[in-house]
Write a protein that holds these residues in place. Structure first.
Motif, PDB file in Angstrom:
ATOM      1  N   VAL A   2       0.826  -1.237   0.079  1.00 18.36           N
ATOM      2  CA  VAL A   2       0.027   0.061   0.094  1.00 18.36           C
ATOM      3  C   VAL A   2       1.065   1.264   0.261  1.00 18.36           C
ATOM      4  N   SER A  25      -3.822   3.818  -0.636  1.00 16.79           N
ATOM      5  CA  SER A  25      -3.865   3.339  -2.041  1.00 16.79           C
ATOM      6  C   SER A  25      -3.149   1.995  -2.238  1.00 16.79           C
ATOM      7  N   THR A  28      -5.701  -2.523  -1.092  1.00 17.03           N
ATOM      8  CA  THR A  28      -6.446  -2.233   0.118  1.00 17.03           C
ATOM      9  C   THR A  28      -7.732  -3.458   0.430  1.00 17.03           C
ATOM     10  N   ASN A  76     -11.215   4.629   1.848  1.00 18.42           N
ATOM     11  CA  ASN A  76      -9.767   4.219   2.045  1.00 18.42           C
ATOM     12  C   ASN A  76      -8.758   5.351   2.637  1.00 18.42           C
ATOM     13  N   THR A  77      -9.592   5.704   3.760  1.00 23.29           N
ATOM     14  CA  THR A  77      -8.955   6.907   4.473  1.00 23.29           C
ATOM     15  C   THR A  77      -8.709   6.680   5.990  1.00 23.29           C
TER      16      THR A  77
END
Length: 125
Positions: A2, A25, A28, A76-77
């Motif tokens: 990642v 990113s 994931t 995805n944070t």
């Protein structure tokens, strides 16, 4: 594998708030434990807050009750909400990740294989 990119740092006065973000990113779809670390000049990198792949959290004593780690899996944070900031919170803040299953709540730098580039937080008195 990642890639991690932090944002949201800045300069605030004591008592203020900031929210850091870490965009994740790459691969994931695997399970990861995540964490925020910080490093002040001349000091070792220290774990601030950790989160396992099931969303359980852990915090350093110095930030309990003031900082909150969370994630938005759809975006995805990873986030770090920092309230009641103090001058001693001044540091470079890093997002970290390591591929592990649920139950891994880690706050030691050597346990993490993936790191962002860092974002600076400066708190003035």
């Amino acid at each position: 594998q990642v890639q991690l990119v932090e944002s949201g740092g800045g300069s605030v006065q004591a008592g203020g708030s900031l929210r850091l973000s870490c965009a994740v990113s790459g691969n994931t779809n695997s399970n990861y434990c995540m964490a925020w670390f910080r490093q002040a000049p001349g000091k070792e990198r220290e774990g601030v807050a950790g989160l396992d792949s099931d969303g359980r959290t852990t915090y350093a004593d110095s930030v309990k009750g003031r900082f909150t780690i969370s994630q938005d899996k759809a975006k995805n944070t990873l986030y770090l909400q920092m309230n009641d900031l103090k001058p001693e919170d001044t540091a470079m803040y890093y997002c970290a990740a390591d591929q592990r299953g649920p139950g891994w709540l880690l706050l030691y730098p050597q346990d993490f294989g993936y790191w962002g580039q860092g974002t600076q937080v400066t708190v003035s008195s």
